[in-house]
Design a protein around this motif. Structure first.
Motif, PDB file in Angstrom:
ATOM      1  N   ALA A  14       0.830  -1.209   0.000  1.00 31.40           N
ATOM      2  CA  ALA A  14       0.000   0.000   0.000  1.00 31.40           C
ATOM      3  C   ALA A  14       0.865   1.259   0.000  1.00 31.40           C
ATOM      4  O   ALA A  14       0.540   2.252  -0.676  1.00 31.40           O
ATOM      5  N   ALA A  17       2.468   1.611  -3.494  1.00 24.10           N
ATOM      6  CA  ALA A  17       1.478   2.029  -4.490  1.00 24.10           C
ATOM      7  C   ALA A  17       1.279   3.539  -4.478  1.00 24.10           C
ATOM      8  O   ALA A  17       0.837   4.118  -5.476  1.00 24.10           O
ATOM      9  N   ASN A  18       1.637   4.174  -3.350  1.00 24.51           N
ATOM     10  CA  ASN A  18       1.463   5.614  -3.218  1.00 24.51           C
ATOM     11  C   ASN A  18       2.796   6.357  -3.106  1.00 24.51           C
ATOM     12  O   ASN A  18       2.880   7.427  -2.506  1.00 24.51           O
ATOM     13  N   GLY A 141      -5.079  -1.507   2.980  1.00 29.41           N
ATOM     14  CA  GLY A 141      -4.948  -0.605   1.828  1.00 29.41           C
ATOM     15  C   GLY A 141      -5.795   0.645   1.997  1.00 29.41           C
ATOM     16  O   GLY A 141      -5.350   1.765   1.697  1.00 29.41           O
ATOM     17  N   ARG A 142      -7.003   0.454   2.486  1.00 31.01           N
ATOM     18  CA  ARG A 142      -7.907   1.592   2.713  1.00 31.01           C
ATOM     19  C   ARG A 142      -7.336   2.529   3.780  1.00 31.01           C
ATOM     20  O   ARG A 142      -7.370   3.760   3.634  1.00 31.01           O
ATOM     21  N   ALA A 145      -4.368   4.523   2.389  1.00 30.49           N
ATOM     22  CA  ALA A 145      -4.842   5.548   1.455  1.00 30.49           C
ATOM     23  C   ALA A 145      -5.489   6.706   2.202  1.00 30.49           C
ATOM     24  O   ALA A 145      -5.273   7.887   1.875  1.00 30.49           O
ATOM     25  N   ASP A 179      -6.355  -6.609  -4.435  1.00 31.35           N
ATOM     26  CA  ASP A 179      -7.521  -5.798  -4.788  1.00 31.35           C
ATOM     27  C   ASP A 179      -7.869  -4.758  -3.716  1.00 31.35           C
ATOM     28  O   ASP A 179      -8.648  -3.843  -3.979  1.00 31.35           O
ATOM     29  N   THR A 180      -7.321  -4.924  -2.513  1.00 31.34           N
ATOM     30  CA  THR A 180      -7.624  -3.968  -1.439  1.00 31.34           C
ATOM     31  C   THR A 180      -6.657  -2.788  -1.407  1.00 31.34           C
ATOM     32  O   THR A 180      -6.815  -1.884  -0.589  1.00 31.34           O
ATOM     33  N   VAL A 181      -5.660  -2.801  -2.273  1.00 27.51           N
ATOM     34  CA  VAL A 181      -4.645  -1.751  -2.312  1.00 27.51           C
ATOM     35  C   VAL A 181      -4.875  -0.877  -3.537  1.00 27.51           C
ATOM     36  O   VAL A 181      -5.096  -1.388  -4.635  1.00 27.51           O
ATOM     37  N   TRP A 182      -4.862   0.438  -3.352  1.00 29.13           N
ATOM     38  CA  TRP A 182      -4.994   1.317  -4.509  1.00 29.13           C
ATOM     39  C   TRP A 182      -4.147   2.577  -4.344  1.00 29.13           C
ATOM     40  O   TRP A 182      -3.756   2.943  -3.252  1.00 29.13           O
ATOM     41  N   ARG A 183      -3.920   3.198  -5.485  1.00 32.01           N
ATOM     42  CA  ARG A 183      -3.193   4.460  -5.537  1.00 32.01           C
ATOM     43  C   ARG A 183      -4.205   5.597  -5.528  1.00 32.01           C
ATOM     44  O   ARG A 183      -5.123   5.630  -6.357  1.00 32.01           O
TER      45      ARG A 183
END
Length: 573
Positions: A14, A17-18, A141-142, A145, A179-183
């Motif tokens: 996570a 990704a950021n 991940g949430r 973020a 799928d729980t990790v995002w930029r």
């Protein structure tokens, strides 16, 4: 067999990704493996000797990069040691995230006495912009973020992110975990000012007879250097930089009023605040420091800041880059004409104060005092304009800010809004790590003591940091006579340290270079050599113990002292 991923690896994924590429911290239960996994993944891990310094490094990294610096701590005492830096980041509006491991929630919440048992989430809330806890591996991940967006967006600040050890140890399907990790997208979106607000501000400025622009560290943080300069020069308005905004426009710029600060503040009738707040650093906007009829125009991303101390006649809500672009463009239709008398008044005071400064710097007392020592440092820094300057202390801070000009933005870091000592080594480490450029930390001997063990960190990572200690042997000064002199073996006075300490030996103990200097020429030679070699170094600069005044420029805040009754008003350069 289904591939699984644990919480340690999900946190790292996570962060990566950021675009988090560096973590500052101290390992221990339960986050040691998190540091190992981060390092194995390509994230640089900088291990400190005390968590407050690690947090200060993360905060400084946030200021320099406009991305949240990340500080990693253990639970309990390690978490608590990080809180001063978290609070300092929030007060200074630096984006940072303190990630701390914590104890088992089921045991903590019933107060069953778990290892390093403390309700860290609620303990952190008063000191942070926001505090969050991740209770399930699928929320990692949430949570990351959310922490990153909160730290950067709007008015930046410190965010606390609590991750219990059992969550780090949880596992889930690797594909589902991915799928729980995002930029996050556009973490600090532009906020455009209202056209009528821009028109109102320009109208107020156009009517001014003695306008002044005050540039704060928020203006430096915004990295809107070109548009700020274009507006300042197009309008012809004198500007006054706060200490960490020095270099946003060069201190040598003809419109700089830094050397005439007292006059500029006392006489200005319209003041445009750009990334600066009317807090104690600006006397809360009150007279007699400011003219009683001064009108204030303020640029800030947080509307709640307006009217906090004085009436703001033209508030401008938005990000600094957008607001200053709108003001610059608006000058075509509503130009600002600065009366020649105001320009001359400031120029005459600047010339007079510059002459006084030259006289002070030409003095050559033995042992050295602050001015001739700082004059030698200034000469070397003029030859090395790309070097970053970190500065803390009482007299060491006040006088260095006056003597040493800056020509490049974001190259000066100091105690800022809180005026807290102990930031020196953390800030210096972050500046070296984030930029790769030489760093000169100008320290009072007392201030250095708060984080001095981080010299080992500087040496371990072979960072190009030179620490210059202005050693007058005391807090403020080292010649106070103890009131208990009748005692058989009297203790030192409260302000007295060791005037003949050889701090340079600390650097030598850890493989760095040490210098002990007693003259300006020795200081200049040592500093030039250290910057050129990029070797971790300490220069112990032996000063007269009688050099310095109590509380520096803040004597008025120490009402029972003799200094507070006679503290002179000084111009700040």
């Amino acid at each position: 067999m289904t591939e699984v991923i644990d919480g340690f690896h999900l946190v790292v994924e996570a962060l990566k990704a950021n675009d988090v590429d560096t973590i500052y911290g101290i390992v221990g239960i339960p986050i040691t493996d998190l540091a190992r996994v981060a390092q194995a993944s390509g994230i640089r891990y900088i291990g400190f000797r005390q968590e407050t310094s690690a947090g200060n490094a993360a905060a400084a990294a946030g200021f320099l990069t406009r991305r949240p610096g990340v500080c990693l701590t253990t639970s309990g005492p390690g978490f608590l040691n990080g809180l001063p830096a978290l609070a300092n980041a929030t007060a200074n509006c630096f984006p940072m995230i303190q990630i701390s491991g914590s104890s088992n929630r089921a045991l903590v919440d019933l107060q069953r006495g778990d290892y390093q048992d403390i309700d860290q989430l609620n303990a952190a809330r008063p000191f942070a912009k926001a505090a969050y806890r991740i209770n399930r591996i699928e929320d990692i991940g949430r949570g990351v973020a959310r922490a990153i967006r909160t730290a950067i967006s709007g008015r930046p600040g410190g965010v606390y992110l609590d991750i219990p050890g059992d969550v780090l140890g949880q596992a889930m399907d690797a594909a589902a975990g991915a799928d729980t990790v995002w930029r996050i997208v556009d973490p600090a979106p532009r906020q455009l000012p209202a056209p009528e607000a821009v028109e109102r501000a320009l109208q107020v400025l156009a009517q001014a007879q003695r306008p002044l622009i005050v540039l704060g560290k928020g203006a430096a943080y915004a990295q809107a250097d070109n548009v700020i300069r274009e507006f300042v020069e197009a309008g012809g308005i004198p500007f006054l930089p706060m200490s960490m905004a020095k270099g946003l426009l060069p201190d040598s710029h003809p419109q700089s009023a830094a050397a005439a600060r007292s006059l500029a503040v006392a006489r200005a009738d319209v003041v445009l605040l750009v990334g600066a707040r009317l807090n104690w650093l600006l006397g809360h906007g009150d007279s007699p420091q400011w003219s009683a009829d001064a009108k204030f125009v303020q640029v800030d991303i947080a509307p709640s800041e307006f009217d906090s101390n004085q009436r703001i006649v033209a508030p401008l809500v938005g990000d600094i880059g957008s607001v200053m672009s709108a003001l610059r463009d608006g000058l075509a239709a509503r130009p600002v004409t600065v009366p020649a008398e105001w320009i001359k008044e400031l120029a005459d005071r600047t010339t007079r104060n510059d002459a006084k400064m030259c006289e002070r710097l030409a003095e050559d007392p033995h042992p050295m005092r602050f001015y001739n020592a700082l004059g030698a440092i200034r000469a070397v820094l003029q030859e090395n304009p790309g070097a970053y300057v970190v500065n803390e202390g009482a007299n060491a801070l006040d006088l260095a800010r006056n003597v040493i000009g800056m020509e490049v933005p974001r190259h000066r870091l100091d105690t800022g809004t809180w005026g807290v000592m102990g930031i020196g080594m953390g800030y210096a480490i972050a500046a070296a790590v984030e930029t790769g450029e030489p760093v000169v930390a100008i320290e009072g001997d007392s201030a250095f003591g708060f984080s001095g063990m981080e010299i080992e960190t500087i040496c371990r990572y072979r960072l190009p940091v030179t620490v210059v200690i202005l050693n007058n042997g005391g807090v403020y000064r080292g010649d106070e006579i103890a009131p208990n002199t009748a005692a058989k073996d009297p203790d030192p006075a409260p302000t007295v340290l060791n005037a003949r300490a050889h701090h340079e030996l600390i650097a030598e103990a850890f493989g760095g270079k040490g210098y002990h200097v007693t003259t300006p020429s020795e200081l200049r030679s040592a500093l030039s050599e250290s910057i050129g070699s990029r070797t971790p170094s300490i220069i112990d600069c032996e000063l007269d113990p009688a050099a310095g005044v109590e509380s520096g420029h803040l004597a008025s805040l120490n009402p029972t002292s003799a200094a507070s009754r006679s503290a002179p008003v000084r111009d700040s350069r």
